[in-house]
Motif scaffolding. Structure first.
Motif, PDB file in Angstrom:
ATOM      1  N   ALA A  50      28.537 -18.255  50.027  1.00 51.58           N
ATOM      2  CA  ALA A  50      27.502 -18.955  50.802  1.00 51.58           C
ATOM      3  C   ALA A  50      27.792 -20.448  50.865  1.00 51.58           C
ATOM      4  N   TRP A  51      28.231 -21.036  49.750  1.00 54.14           N
ATOM      5  CA  TRP A  51      28.557 -22.459  49.737  1.00 54.14           C
ATOM      6  C   TRP A  51      29.741 -22.752  50.650  1.00 54.14           C
ATOM      7  N   LEU A  52      30.747 -21.876  50.663  1.00 58.49           N
ATOM      8  CA  LEU A  52      31.921 -22.097  51.504  1.00 58.49           C
ATOM      9  C   LEU A  52      31.589 -21.969  52.995  1.00 58.49           C
ATOM     10  N   ILE A  53      30.675 -21.090  53.316  1.00 61.96           N
ATOM     11  CA  ILE A  53      30.297 -20.884  54.713  1.00 61.96           C
ATOM     12  C   ILE A  53      29.374 -21.999  55.197  1.00 61.96           C
ATOM     13  N   THR A  54      28.545 -22.534  54.314  1.00 60.36           N
ATOM     14  CA  THR A  54      27.528 -23.497  54.711  1.00 60.36           C
ATOM     15  C   THR A  54      28.110 -24.755  55.341  1.00 60.36           C
ATOM     16  N   ILE A  55      29.111 -25.359  54.733  1.00 58.80           N
ATOM     17  CA  ILE A  55      29.620 -26.644  55.230  1.00 58.80           C
ATOM     18  C   ILE A  55      30.189 -26.524  56.651  1.00 58.80           C
ATOM     19  N   PRO A  56      31.101 -25.585  56.931  1.00 59.96           N
ATOM     20  CA  PRO A  56      31.571 -25.498  58.317  1.00 59.96           C
ATOM     21  C   PRO A  56      30.477 -25.056  59.295  1.00 59.96           C
ATOM     22  N   ALA A  57      29.562 -24.208  58.830  1.00 60.70           N
ATOM     23  CA  ALA A  57      28.505 -23.735  59.729  1.00 60.70           C
ATOM     24  C   ALA A  57      27.582 -24.877  60.160  1.00 60.70           C
ATOM     25  N   VAL A  58      27.132 -25.685  59.210  1.00 65.51           N
ATOM     26  CA  VAL A  58      26.248 -26.792  59.587  1.00 65.51           C
ATOM     27  C   VAL A  58      27.014 -27.852  60.371  1.00 65.51           C
ATOM     28  N   GLY A  59      28.311 -27.999  60.091  1.00 68.93           N
ATOM     29  CA  GLY A  59      29.129 -28.909  60.892  1.00 68.93           C
ATOM     30  C   GLY A  59      29.193 -28.446  62.340  1.00 68.93           C
ATOM     31  N   ALA A  60      29.351 -27.149  62.540  1.00 67.97           N
ATOM     32  CA  ALA A  60      29.398 -26.600  63.901  1.00 67.97           C
ATOM     33  C   ALA A  60      28.058 -26.773  64.611  1.00 67.97           C
ATOM     34  N   VAL A  61      26.973 -26.542  63.898  1.00 66.51           N
ATOM     35  CA  VAL A  61      25.641 -26.731  64.491  1.00 66.51           C
ATOM     36  C   VAL A  61      25.442 -28.193  64.885  1.00 66.51           C
ATOM     37  N   ALA A  62      25.791 -29.122  63.995  1.00 68.41           N
ATOM     38  CA  ALA A  62      25.646 -30.541  64.291  1.00 68.41           C
ATOM     39  C   ALA A  62      26.517 -30.933  65.487  1.00 68.41           C
ATOM     40  N   PHE A  63      27.745 -30.421  65.543  1.00 69.06           N
ATOM     41  CA  PHE A  63      28.638 -30.694  66.674  1.00 69.06           C
ATOM     42  C   PHE A  63      27.993 -30.216  67.971  1.00 69.06           C
ATOM     43  N   GLY A  64      27.493 -28.983  67.959  1.00 63.63           N
ATOM     44  CA  GLY A  64      26.863 -28.420  69.157  1.00 63.63           C
ATOM     45  C   GLY A  64      25.631 -29.204  69.596  1.00 63.63           C
ATOM     46  N   LEU A  65      24.799 -29.582  68.641  1.00 66.74           N
ATOM     47  CA  LEU A  65      23.602 -30.345  68.991  1.00 66.74           C
ATOM     48  C   LEU A  65      23.968 -31.727  69.511  1.00 66.74           C
ATOM     49  N   TYR A  66      24.965 -32.360  68.907  1.00 65.23           N
ATOM     50  CA  TYR A  66      25.408 -33.663  69.411  1.00 65.23           C
ATOM     51  C   TYR A  66      25.915 -33.520  70.843  1.00 65.23           C
ATOM     52  N   TRP A  67      26.702 -32.464  71.089  1.00 66.12           N
ATOM     53  CA  TRP A  67      27.227 -32.234  72.431  1.00 66.12           C
ATOM     54  C   TRP A  67      26.085 -32.058  73.432  1.00 66.12           C
ATOM     55  N   LEU A  68      25.044 -31.319  73.031  1.00 69.21           N
ATOM     56  CA  LEU A  68      23.897 -31.124  73.925  1.00 69.21           C
ATOM     57  C   LEU A  68      23.190 -32.440  74.227  1.00 69.21           C
ATOM     58  N   THR A  69      23.163 -33.353  73.270  1.00 71.68           N
ATOM     59  CA  THR A  69      22.486 -34.636  73.517  1.00 71.68           C
ATOM     60  C   THR A  69      23.283 -35.516  74.476  1.00 71.68           C
ATOM     61  N   GLN A  70      24.540 -35.165  74.761  1.00 70.84           N
ATOM     62  CA  GLN A  70      25.356 -35.949  75.691  1.00 70.84           C
ATOM     63  C   GLN A  70      25.182 -35.499  77.142  1.00 70.84           C
ATOM     64  N   LEU A  71      24.410 -34.447  77.349  1.00 76.59           N
ATOM     65  CA  LEU A  71      24.112 -33.989  78.705  1.00 76.59           C
ATOM     66  C   LEU A  71      23.203 -35.009  79.380  1.00 76.59           C
ATOM     67  N   PRO A  72      23.047 -34.906  80.700  1.00 74.24           N
ATOM     68  CA  PRO A  72      22.056 -35.776  81.350  1.00 74.24           C
ATOM     69  C   PRO A  72      20.699 -35.622  80.659  1.00 74.24           C
ATOM     70  N   ILE A  73      19.940 -36.694  80.605  1.00 79.37           N
ATOM     71  CA  ILE A  73      18.738 -36.785  79.760  1.00 79.37           C
ATOM     72  C   ILE A  73      17.772 -35.616  79.951  1.00 79.37           C
ATOM     73  N   VAL A  74      17.537 -35.195  81.169  1.00 78.98           N
ATOM     74  CA  VAL A  74      16.582 -34.098  81.406  1.00 78.98           C
ATOM     75  C   VAL A  74      17.119 -32.791  80.820  1.00 78.98           C
ATOM     76  N   LEU A  75      18.387 -32.513  81.061  1.00 81.42           N
ATOM     77  CA  LEU A  75      18.982 -31.290  80.511  1.00 81.42           C
ATOM     78  C   LEU A  75      19.031 -31.332  78.979  1.00 81.42           C
ATOM     79  N   ALA A  76      19.312 -32.506  78.429  1.00 79.73           N
ATOM     80  CA  ALA A  76      19.342 -32.644  76.966  1.00 79.73           C
ATOM     81  C   ALA A  76      17.975 -32.330  76.373  1.00 79.73           C
ATOM     82  N   TRP A  77      16.908 -32.895  76.968  1.00 76.49           N
ATOM     83  CA  TRP A  77      15.553 -32.628  76.475  1.00 76.49           C
ATOM     84  C   TRP A  77      15.208 -31.142  76.578  1.00 76.49           C
ATOM     85  N   ILE A  78      15.587 -30.529  77.680  1.00 68.60           N
ATOM     86  CA  ILE A  78      15.289 -29.099  77.865  1.00 68.60           C
ATOM     87  C   ILE A  78      16.060 -28.263  76.840  1.00 68.60           C
TER      88      ILE A  78
END
Length: 170
Positions: free
Chosen positions: A89-117
């Protein structure tokens, strides 16, 4: 932001803290007074030592390592299957949360309306799932059924109680 973080930590502890306590206290090994004290002192030493050196440390990892060490040193052994599950679980957690953070950051780079949605939809879906999970988890009545009765609690214990049975490791 700070209040949201405090609230999330409190809800997480309320919702899943008992699982950590159950694993640490019952599933890794059997601790007695002296081995429990050794585990506490070991974890505290590791946490304060790392903190004084400016190193980040996970209190859960330090506590789990101390419990394992104290259990093995006391002759009770350790439940290596549970320890393996924790390590995985510890080994899976670090890359998994890194991937989630990467994905969420990428979503925030969309145009503002799409990012909010997109972010709003994720928050609503996750919040709904968390509420559903909290409503379908163990309840106080389940735990209360395991508590000793008043009569059993009032029975005097000998000065040096004999612990019967065996721990999680046979």
């Amino acid at each position: 932001v700070a209040l949201s973080a405090y609230g999330a930590i409190a809800l997480g502890t309320l919702w899943g803290g008992w699982r950590i306590i159950e694993t640490m206290g019952l599933k890794i090994t059997t601790l007695h007074a002296n081995s429990g004290a050794a585990a506490n002192i070991g974890a505290t030493t590791a946490i304060f030592g790392a903190t004084s050196l400016g190193m980040p440390i996970s209190t859960t990892h330090a506590a789990a390592g101390s419990v394992v060490g104290a259990g093995v040193a006391s002759g009770e052994g350790a439940n290596w299957r549970v320890i393996g599950e924790m390590l995985l679980a510890w080994l899976i957690t670090i890359p998994a949360v890194g991937a989630v953070a990467f994905g969420l950051y990428w979503l925030t780079q969309l145009p503002i309306v799409l990012a909010w949605i997109a972010i709003g939809a994720i928050v609503i879906v996750f919040g709904s799932w968390a509420i559903w999970a909290m409503l379908h988890t163990i309840h106080a009545s389940d735990v209360e059924a395991e508590i000793l009765s008043e009569d059993e609690l009032e029975e005097p214990l000998p000065m040096h109680p004999r612990i019967e049975g065996h721990g999680p490791v046979e």
